[in-house]
Design a protein around this motif. Structure first.
Motif, PDB file in Angstrom:
ATOM      1  N   ASP A   1      42.115  42.002  40.623  1.00 27.02           N
ATOM      2  CA  ASP A   1      40.775  41.415  40.632  1.00 27.02           C
ATOM      3  C   ASP A   1      40.756  40.124  41.444  1.00 27.02           C
ATOM      4  O   ASP A   1      39.819  39.875  42.224  1.00 27.02           O
ATOM      5  CB  ASP A   1      40.310  41.138  39.199  1.00 27.02           C
ATOM      6  N   ALA A   2      41.791  39.307  41.268  1.00 31.42           N
ATOM      7  CA  ALA A   2      41.874  38.044  41.996  1.00 31.42           C
ATOM      8  C   ALA A   2      41.994  38.283  43.501  1.00 31.42           C
ATOM      9  O   ALA A   2      41.415  37.554  44.310  1.00 31.42           O
ATOM     10  CB  ALA A   2      43.058  37.220  41.492  1.00 31.42           C
ATOM     11  N   ARG A   3      42.766  39.309  43.874  1.00 34.30           N
ATOM     12  CA  ARG A   3      42.929  39.618  45.296  1.00 34.30           C
ATOM     13  C   ARG A   3      41.615  40.063  45.929  1.00 34.30           C
ATOM     14  O   ARG A   3      41.245  39.593  47.016  1.00 34.30           O
ATOM     15  CB  ARG A   3      43.974  40.724  45.471  1.00 34.30           C
ATOM     16  N   LEU A   4      40.886  40.926  45.264  1.00 29.62           N
ATOM     17  CA  LEU A   4      39.613  41.390  45.796  1.00 29.62           C
ATOM     18  C   LEU A   4      38.600  40.250  45.871  1.00 29.62           C
ATOM     19  O   LEU A   4      37.819  40.157  46.838  1.00 29.62           O
ATOM     20  CB  LEU A   4      39.069  42.537  44.941  1.00 29.62           C
ATOM     21  N   LYS A   5      38.630  39.380  44.882  1.00 27.18           N
ATOM     22  CA  LYS A   5      37.739  38.216  44.894  1.00 27.18           C
ATOM     23  C   LYS A   5      38.074  37.300  46.060  1.00 27.18           C
ATOM     24  O   LYS A   5      37.180  36.758  46.735  1.00 27.18           O
ATOM     25  CB  LYS A   5      37.860  37.460  43.569  1.00 27.18           C
ATOM     26  N   LYS A   6      39.353  37.117  46.327  1.00 28.65           N
ATOM     27  CA  LYS A   6      39.776  36.266  47.441  1.00 28.65           C
ATOM     28  C   LYS A   6      39.321  36.843  48.776  1.00 28.65           C
ATOM     29  O   LYS A   6      38.852  36.109  49.659  1.00 28.65           O
ATOM     30  CB  LYS A   6      41.302  36.122  47.439  1.00 28.65           C
TER      31      LYS A   6
END
Length: 277
Positions: A156-161
């Motif tokens: 989730d953090a990667r996609l948000k970034k």
């Protein structure tokens, strides 16, 4: 009535792209399951041929070529090494027998992957990817996780970034090492539950703002600007390593890998050089 026949073993996304690209050209594009009853063709062209490299498939295809394998016109494109365990059947003896009656041409240049991706894939898998022609590119990012909740948070953090970097998720593909997408940790992410990550094998149906979730078999033969690899749990098993090779060689720009602690240790012990986190 000159016809080319492109044959794929159950690879829906590649099949759709080829069918669309060959519309109104006279080329007949079929999967291996759709060949029953077809008349022999003047020229047979097979992509991902390592998935059809067994006696039964080769005999079936022989009947589709005017003159057969021995006297007919045909071209096959395949990776008999690193991709041979991902999908279909690869019989080394059958491959060697077929190449004895063919002119074998090696393709030395890698026009898809950056030199960064090429180096890391070589270190992790030991595969020869050829000479990179796509420039240096960003560093490959590795993330380690101890449990599923951690993996979900990291993806989730990667996609948000990526979204914050103004990258359209339409240019992002998440590749799971599992047999099917429903077994992936990606299905537990906020992105998946919220519709920003969708499980589909047809890239033409994905709208802006939505990333795709696929298996290694489903993305083989295709590419994406940005690739996130998840569910990396083992890199020593032949099938697992072949899937990882496929996933790592799909990106044109960035590659992000999320692996268990155990898989990380295996990758860190890869030959020639240790990987820096």
């Amino acid at each position: 009535d000159h016809r080319d026949l492109h044959s794929f073993p159950t690879r829906r996304s590649s099949d759709l792209l080829l069918r669309n690209a060959t519309t109104a050209t006279g080329v007949v594009c079929r999967t291996i399951e759709e060949l029953e009853g077809m008349a022999p063709v003047d020229m047979l062209v097979i992509d991902e041929a390592q998935d059809l490299m067994d006696v039964e498939s080769l005999l079936k295809l022989d009947e589709l070529i005017k003159g057969g394998w021995r006297d007919g016109h045909w071209r096959i494109f395949c990776d008999p090494n690193s991709q041979a365990n991902v999908d279909g059947v690869f019989d080394r003896a059958a491959f060697e027998e077929l190449t004895q009656s063919a002119s074998v041409i090696d393709l030395p240049y890698n026009c898809r992957n950056t030199s960064t991706v090429v180096r890391q894939t070589q270190l992790v898998t030991g595969a020869d990817l050829g000479v990179a022609r796509a420039g240096e590119g960003p560093a490959v990012e590795y993330q380690r996780y101890a449990d599923q909740d951690s993996a979900v948070h990291l993806l989730d953090a990667r996609l948000k970034k990526l979204r914050k970097e103004e990258i359209d998720l339409q240019d992002v593909v998440v590749v799971t090492m599992k047999d099917t997408v429903d077994l992936s940790v990606a299905t537990a992410t906020k992105a998946f539950r919220g519709g920003h990550l969708v499980a589909t094998t047809d890239p033409t149906t994905v709208k802006p703002g939505k990333a795709r979730l696929v298996t290694a078999a489903q993305i083989k033969g295709l590419e994406a600007s940005h690739v996130c690899v998840v569910d990396v749990e083992d890199t020593r098993d032949a099938t697992a390593l072949a899937r990882l090779y496929v996933a790592m060689t799909r990106p044109r720009i960035s590659l992000w890998i999320c692996a268990t602690d155990g898989a990380w240790q295996q990758m860190a012990q890869a030959p020639n050089e240790r990987i820096s986190p």
